[in-house]
Design a protein around this motif. Structure first.
Motif, mmCIF file in Angstrom:
data_model
loop_
_atom_site.group_PDB
_atom_site.id
_atom_site.type_symbol
_atom_site.label_atom_id
_atom_site.label_comp_id
_atom_site.label_asym_id
_atom_site.label_seq_id
_atom_site.Cartn_x
_atom_site.Cartn_y
_atom_site.Cartn_z
ATOM 1 N N HIS A 176 0.831 -1.205 0.000
ATOM 2 C CA HIS A 176 0.000 0.000 0.000
ATOM 3 C C HIS A 176 0.865 1.254 0.000
ATOM 4 O O HIS A 176 1.076 1.897 1.036
ATOM 5 N N SER A 177 1.355 1.633 -1.160
ATOM 6 C CA SER A 177 2.135 2.872 -1.234
ATOM 7 C C SER A 177 1.234 4.101 -1.211
ATOM 8 O O SER A 177 1.698 5.212 -0.982
ATOM 9 N N THR A 178 -0.075 3.915 -1.447
ATOM 10 C CA THR A 178 -1.038 5.002 -1.295
ATOM 11 C C THR A 178 -1.651 4.941 0.109
ATOM 12 O O THR A 178 -2.227 3.922 0.487
ATOM 13 N N VAL A 179 -1.510 6.022 0.864
ATOM 14 C CA VAL A 179 -2.200 6.169 2.151
ATOM 15 C C VAL A 179 -2.705 7.609 2.226
ATOM 16 O O VAL A 179 -1.925 8.557 2.144
ATOM 17 N N ILE A 180 -4.026 7.758 2.378
ATOM 18 C CA ILE A 180 -4.671 9.073 2.415
ATOM 19 C C ILE A 180 -5.467 9.170 3.716
ATOM 20 O O ILE A 180 -6.202 8.254 4.067
ATOM 21 N N ILE A 181 -5.328 10.293 4.420
ATOM 22 C CA ILE A 181 -6.043 10.527 5.672
ATOM 23 C C ILE A 181 -6.911 11.771 5.513
ATOM 24 O O ILE A 181 -6.394 12.851 5.179
ATOM 25 N N TYR A 182 -8.218 11.641 5.768
ATOM 26 C CA TYR A 182 -9.124 12.797 5.757
ATOM 27 C C TYR A 182 -9.634 13.007 7.176
ATOM 28 O O TYR A 182 -10.048 12.047 7.847
ATOM 29 N N VAL A 183 -9.631 14.263 7.639
ATOM 30 C CA VAL A 183 -10.060 14.585 8.997
ATOM 31 C C VAL A 183 -11.492 15.096 8.972
ATOM 32 O O VAL A 183 -11.765 16.172 8.428
ATOM 33 N N ALA A 214 -9.305 19.903 10.703
ATOM 34 C CA ALA A 214 -10.584 19.378 10.225
ATOM 35 C C ALA A 214 -10.814 19.768 8.768
ATOM 36 O O ALA A 214 -10.486 20.878 8.349
ATOM 37 N N HIS A 215 -11.370 18.842 8.007
ATOM 38 C CA HIS A 215 -11.723 19.015 6.596
ATOM 39 C C HIS A 215 -10.498 19.093 5.683
ATOM 40 O O HIS A 215 -10.608 19.497 4.529
ATOM 41 N N CYS A 216 -9.344 18.689 6.206
ATOM 42 C CA CYS A 216 -8.131 18.637 5.383
ATOM 43 C C CYS A 216 -7.791 17.185 5.061
ATOM 44 O O CYS A 216 -8.171 16.257 5.771
ATOM 45 N N THR A 217 -7.044 17.013 3.971
ATOM 46 C CA THR A 217 -6.659 15.688 3.482
ATOM 47 C C THR A 217 -5.139 15.596 3.448
ATOM 48 O O THR A 217 -4.477 16.454 2.856
ATOM 49 N N ALA A 218 -4.582 14.565 4.082
ATOM 50 C CA ALA A 218 -3.129 14.363 4.111
ATOM 51 C C ALA A 218 -2.768 13.155 3.262
ATOM 52 O O ALA A 218 -3.408 12.104 3.349
ATOM 53 N N TYR A 219 -1.721 13.312 2.452
ATOM 54 C CA TYR A 219 -1.189 12.222 1.632
ATOM 55 C C TYR A 219 0.160 11.825 2.236
ATOM 56 O O TYR A 219 1.027 12.674 2.416
#
Length: 423
Positions: A317-324, A338-343
């Motif tokens: 899994h080289s793709t990991v995305i976190i949404y708050v 909040a409401h931000c997306t981290a790659y």
């Protein structure tokens, strides 16, 4: 041969290795130090608990994924738009307050679009994630007029070559499609004594494959036990994540498949002050039942105050995305609001997320698909020629013929019969 006096030497190695910028060197020093600490001529120099703690600390340093990029996508005022406009204005000087108000009262959706060529290698197999957060006052006469202009949901439309994953956080949805399927799913009140109008089914997994027409409308009815109702049931709060997942090329035109996921299909893990629901893939020894076709995981997590949520994604899994969704988190030295997306970076064996005041997040991880994908609207194909063919098939009714969202169930089924969609 090491003796007890070597304890300080071993701990020094551990401290040095934590501060080393070279991860491979840190890992090697870590192994040497643990050899010193665990076995000294057959005697334990430190307690097993201390050894495990030191080991975890170092591995947490040397194998952590870091934040590569943080995005904040536009939030579009909808349902009700008046709320969304207010929160948008407030966010210019106080984003945290705007996020809290939107969570409480709704009024926006936020598509995280990853369809362009610049971002797709870092986000594959995920094509989009949209966070919808809306509220509907059932006895509002203005709302009844607005419904005639803007239907409350997503009237009949077609998809091809992809999977949609729709996770209900509050409220519920009614699904109908061109193959004659009708489904009701949503978020039930968590109390054990409350009624369960959705029978625990909170997520829909819909693989469109060669393509069908479907309709997805908000379940704005007075259902007892529906999570998200307020003001004595006069307001229904609707909140979902909808995730678009790419299909491998050889599965692009597979037969459509639809299923609902509940507690049995999507287990929940509670540990270390965090609660994680496994929509797809696996986490901490538990596994969801859904067949994902490609290698991916979808998780939602509630992180307690001053707690750390940890995840060890598969090495593929080289793709990991976190949404708050709520609160704010810290990954390494990077704050994500909040409401931000981290790659996250591709290297590293684990993810550690700290939430000082608590947070709720969505986690998408997966192995990128080594293929070309061309997308437009609700169609995903392998080439521009295939894309033109997909839209031509839609126009000619090969995916089905759309119906009005105002149709009763009997009228909808009769429509399908008339267009040879229902045998």
């Amino acid at each position: 041969r090491f003796t007890l006096s070597n304890q300080d030497f071993a701990l020094t190695i551990l401290r040095v290795s934590r501060n080393s910028s070279a991860q491979s060197l840190a890992h090697n020093l870590h192994e040497i130090a643990l050899g010193v600490l665990i076995d000294s001529n057959g005697q334990n120099v430190l307690s097993k608990q201390r050894v495990v703690r030191e080991s975890r600390r170092l591995r947490a340093f040397s194998d952590q994924r870091t934040v590569r990029k943080v995005d904040k996508f536009e939030r579009i005022p909808t349902w009700p738009a008046s709320n969304g406009i207010r929160w948008k204005a407030i966010s210019q000087f106080n984003p945290d307050l705007a996020a809290k108000l939107e969570h409480q009262y709704g009024g926006a959706d936020c598509p995280n679009l990853w369809l362009d060529k610049a971002t797709s290698p870092q986000t594959s197999p995920f094509l989009m994630m949209c966070h919808h957060n809306h509220s509907f006052r059932l006895n509002d006469p203005v709302r009844l007029m607005e419904k005639q202009i803007m239907p409350e949901g997503f009237p009949a439309h077609g998809h091809r070559g992809m999977t949609t994953v729709t996770i209900c956080l509050r409220g519920g949805l009614v699904h109908r499609d061109s193959e004659g399927n009708k489904q009701l799913f949503g978020a039930d009140e968590p109390s054990r004594s409350a009624k369960k109008p959705y029978k625990g089914m909170h997520t829909q997994w819909l693989t469109f494959g060669k393509g069908i027409i479907h309709e997805l409308m908000w379940d704005n009815s007075r259902r007892e036990g529906q999570f998200g109702r307020r003001d004595n049931g006069n307001v229904v709060h609707q909140e979902i994540y909808q995730i678009w997942v790419d299909l491998p090329s050889d599965e692009r035109l597979t037969e459509p498949r639809i299923e609902l996921l509940g507690d049995d299909e999507s287990p929940t893990v509670v540990e270390n002050g965090c609660k994680t629901t496994i929509i797809a893939g696996d986490y901490s020894g538990s596994k969801a039942s859904v067949d994902t076709v490609s290698d991916l995981s979808i998780l939602t997590a509630q992180i307690g105050q001053r707690k750390v949520w940890q995840y060890a994604p598969p090495t593929s899994h080289s793709t990991v995305i976190i949404y708050v969704r709520l609160g704010s988190i810290k990954i390494g030295q990077t704050e994500v609001d909040a409401h931000c997306t981290a790659y996250l970076s591709q290297g590293g064996e684990s993810v550690s997320i700290h939430a000082e005041k608590g947070a709720e997040i969505l986690v998408l991880s997966g192995q990128p698909l080594d293929q070309r994908s061309v997308a437009k609207g609700c169609m995903v194909t392998d080439s521009h020629e295939d894309l033109e063919r997909a839209f031509a098939d839609y126009e000619q009714g090969h995916l089905g013929v759309p119906w009005s969202e105002t149709c009763t169930d009997d009228e909808w089924r009769e429509h399908l019969k008339q267009h040879n969609q229902l045998q």
